[in-house]
Write a protein that holds these residues in place. Structure first.
Motif, PDB file in Angstrom:
ATOM      1  N   UNK A  12      59.904  49.906  44.233  1.00 27.11           N
ATOM      2  CA  UNK A  12      58.610  49.472  43.053  1.00 27.11           C
ATOM      3  C   UNK A  12      58.664  47.625  42.844  1.00 27.11           C
ATOM      4  N   UNK A  13      60.708  46.971  43.415  1.00 27.85           N
ATOM      5  CA  UNK A  13      61.128  45.847  42.993  1.00 27.85           C
ATOM      6  C   UNK A  13      60.049  45.020  44.226  1.00 27.85           C
ATOM      7  N   UNK A  14      60.126  45.454  45.033  1.00 28.78           N
ATOM      8  CA  UNK A  14      59.646  44.979  46.784  1.00 28.78           C
ATOM      9  C   UNK A  14      57.937  44.735  46.245  1.00 28.78           C
ATOM     10  N   UNK A  15      56.778  46.008  45.602  1.00 29.87           N
ATOM     11  CA  UNK A  15      55.565  45.664  45.366  1.00 29.87           C
ATOM     12  C   UNK A  15      55.490  44.712  44.288  1.00 29.87           C
ATOM     13  N   UNK A  16      56.797  45.051  43.669  1.00 32.87           N
ATOM     14  CA  UNK A  16      56.377  43.843  42.060  1.00 32.87           C
ATOM     15  C   UNK A  16      56.280  42.237  42.974  1.00 32.87           C
ATOM     16  N   UNK A  17      57.659  42.041  43.628  1.00 33.35           N
ATOM     17  CA  UNK A  17      57.945  41.002  44.089  1.00 33.35           C
ATOM     18  C   UNK A  17      56.240  40.789  45.239  1.00 33.35           C
ATOM     19  N   UNK A  18      56.188  41.687  45.767  1.00 32.22           N
ATOM     20  CA  UNK A  18      54.499  41.427  46.710  1.00 32.22           C
ATOM     21  C   UNK A  18      53.740  40.981  46.080  1.00 32.22           C
ATOM     22  N   UNK A  19      53.087  41.090  45.326  1.00 32.00           N
ATOM     23  CA  UNK A  19      51.816  41.722  44.380  1.00 32.00           C
ATOM     24  C   UNK A  19      51.851  39.695  44.136  1.00 32.00           C
ATOM     25  N   UNK A  20      53.001  39.178  43.492  1.00 25.04           N
ATOM     26  CA  UNK A  20      53.543  38.014  42.874  1.00 25.04           C
ATOM     27  C   UNK A  20      53.076  36.837  44.005  1.00 25.04           C
ATOM     28  N   UNK A  21      53.297  37.204  45.104  1.00 24.70           N
ATOM     29  CA  UNK A  21      53.624  36.500  46.291  1.00 24.70           C
ATOM     30  C   UNK A  21      51.469  36.754  46.955  1.00 24.70           C
ATOM     31  N   UNK A  22      51.332  37.672  46.089  1.00 23.10           N
ATOM     32  CA  UNK A  22      49.781  37.422  47.157  1.00 23.10           C
ATOM     33  C   UNK A  22      49.461  37.244  45.548  1.00 23.10           C
ATOM     34  N   UNK A  23      49.228  36.289  44.412  1.00 23.98           N
ATOM     35  CA  UNK A  23      48.679  35.518  42.990  1.00 23.98           C
ATOM     36  C   UNK A  23      49.365  34.258  43.915  1.00 23.98           C
ATOM     37  N   UNK A  24      50.663  33.926  44.477  1.00 26.31           N
ATOM     38  CA  UNK A  24      51.026  32.983  45.312  1.00 26.31           C
ATOM     39  C   UNK A  24      50.107  31.759  45.743  1.00 26.31           C
ATOM     40  N   UNK A  25      49.891  33.520  46.471  1.00 28.57           N
ATOM     41  CA  UNK A  25      48.988  32.636  48.344  1.00 28.57           C
ATOM     42  C   UNK A  25      47.304  32.490  47.966  1.00 28.57           C
ATOM     43  N   UNK A  26      46.898  33.035  46.681  1.00 24.27           N
ATOM     44  CA  UNK A  26      45.605  32.156  47.073  1.00 24.27           C
ATOM     45  C   UNK A  26      45.684  30.987  45.642  1.00 24.27           C
ATOM     46  N   UNK A  27      47.134  30.585  44.785  1.00 28.38           N
ATOM     47  CA  UNK A  27      47.249  29.502  44.551  1.00 28.38           C
ATOM     48  C   UNK A  27      47.069  28.545  45.441  1.00 28.38           C
ATOM     49  N   UNK A  28      48.001  28.649  46.785  1.00 29.69           N
ATOM     50  CA  UNK A  28      48.282  27.424  47.823  1.00 29.69           C
ATOM     51  C   UNK A  28      46.714  27.099  48.404  1.00 29.69           C
ATOM     52  N   UNK A  29      46.249  28.346  48.731  1.00 31.49           N
ATOM     53  CA  UNK A  29      44.514  28.195  49.011  1.00 31.49           C
ATOM     54  C   UNK A  29      43.907  27.702  48.223  1.00 31.49           C
ATOM     55  N   UNK A  30      44.044  27.537  47.067  1.00 28.94           N
ATOM     56  CA  UNK A  30      42.477  27.397  46.213  1.00 28.94           C
ATOM     57  C   UNK A  30      42.914  26.067  45.738  1.00 28.94           C
ATOM     58  N   UNK A  31      44.873  25.395  45.873  1.00 31.84           N
ATOM     59  CA  UNK A  31      44.520  24.150  45.172  1.00 31.84           C
ATOM     60  C   UNK A  31      44.894  23.311  46.258  1.00 31.84           C
ATOM     61  N   UNK A  32      44.865  23.639  47.731  1.00 30.17           N
ATOM     62  CA  UNK A  32      44.495  22.668  48.719  1.00 30.17           C
ATOM     63  C   UNK A  32      43.074  22.484  48.885  1.00 30.17           C
TER      64      UNK A  32
END
Length: 367
Positions: A259-279
């Motif tokens: 569950x810790x890994x899944x919460x971290x993965x979900x947050x990292x998916x949001x970070x990836x979207x942030x990086x792509x959209x910001x660039x």
């Protein structure tokens, strides 16, 4: 002896192809995608289904889909994360500040953004696991916390504005830029234009210069998530953790770690979207990702993920996200008011929940 015979019969029991298909979580999403495609085929401008039109609706579908993949895996594991939309804005702030205020190269700014996102996801997980509070409540609190931090942080970084600009100038020429921004395979599309497979302008430039990188990320992440769920011990652990946490723990499944890994993965998916959209946009703002958490969860539910956990698929979230992108952009190719999109969201959620519940009862034999 009778018990052994019954056990043998169960093991040797043949399941029809139709029954196996009916048991697939993504069945409803696939059927929905077919219906939506047929609807727009007869009501929309034919341009919608040209190569340029498909890329046009696949781009927002991919951005939502990356979030939906993380949400689907977490839901299969029995938890929710309502903060992913706010995480897009917060991760965009961290990424943008690192690039503009501290002049970090992408090779440092990107890992830093993922690290901060993973840390926040880990905090969410620890609070949920240590307090036994519903993840719905914990992440709802972080929805507001992260949105507020994004607003305050942007005002600090810009001297009072809620939008941070100057990203493109900070990353120009960086070797990592093509991996997270722009179009992939431009050479291939130039060649396809030369041989007439792809349409081109009068000067020979292809009308479609490549595949947006978010679509590539979306497809690759879907394939990886599907492989994890179906072909690795982690996939079994995720399903077990969401199906019956107590039984999974007693069977030796590292439920807390999963569950810790899944919460971290979900947050990292949001970070990836942030990086792509910001660039892509060259800027970030405090409203980035607004209400995306609900759309991601709806896409996961349309894709077959049960609200109770233990059931779902990455491919289902893939199809659910494409439905969203197709309707979001497809309405602009018709004479239908685009405000009907909101009605569609609620209707699709209700239909998907009812459909998935009926399928689950049929599969499990519940009444």
């Amino acid at each position: 002896m009778a018990a052994d015979k019954t056990l043998d019969d169960e093991r040797l029991k043949k399941v029809s192809a139709l029954s196996r298909i009916m048991q697939r979580p993504e069945l409803g999403a696939l059927a929905g995608l077919v219906l939506v495609t047929v609807f727009f085929f007869f009501t929309a401008d034919p341009v919608m289904f040209s190569l340029a039109g498909v890329i046009n609706f696949m781009t927002p579908a991919a951005q939502l889909g990356i979030l939906a993949l993380g949400a689907a895996l977490l839901m299969i594991g029995g938890e929710f994360d309502l903060s992913v939309g706010s995480m897009v804005a917060f991760a965009g702030l961290i990424f943008g500040v690192g690039l503009t205020l501290y002049d970090l190269p992408l090779s440092l700014a990107i890992p830093m953004t993922f690290a901060v996102a993973a840390m926040v996801g880990g905090i969410n997980a620890q609070i949920v696991l240590r307090t036994a509070l519903p993840s719905f409540i914990v992440t709802l609190a972080f929805l507001f916390i992260l949105r507020g931090l994004s607003l305050v942080g942007l005002k600090w970084a810009t001297g009072g504005a809620t939008q941070l600009r100057g990203i493109q100038g900070s990353v120009e020429g960086d070797w990592l830029l093509p991996i997270f921004s722009g179009d992939a395979f431009p050479g291939l599309f130039r060649w396809l234009a030369e041989i007439g497979v792809v349409g081109s302008f009068a000067n020979g430039t292809p009308r479609v210069s490549g595949i947006p990188v978010e679509i590539v990320w979306f497809v690759v992440l879907t394939a990886v998530a599907t492989w994890i769920l179906l072909r690795t011990p982690w996939g079994n652990w995720i399903f077990a953790s969401g199906g019956d946490q107590t039984a999974a723990t007693n069977s030796g499944v590292p439920v807390r770690k999963v569950k810790i890994a899944l919460f971290m993965l979900t947050a990292c998916c949001a970070a990836l979207v942030a990086i792509i959209t910001v660039l892509d946009a060259g800027s970030t703002d405090a409203r980035r990702g607004f209400q995306r958490e609900f759309e991601a969860i709806i896409a996961a539910v349309i894709g077959g993920a049960l609200l109770t956990g233990g059931y779902g698929s990455a491919i289902g979230a893939f199809f659910g996200s494409i439905i969203f992108g197709m309707v979001m952009i497809g309405l602009s190719y018709t004479d239908i008011d685009q405000d009907w999109y909101q009605v569609f969201l609620g209707s699709m959620l209700l239909i998907a929940v009812v459909f998935n519940n009926l399928i689950r009862k049929r599969v499990t034999g519940e009444r």
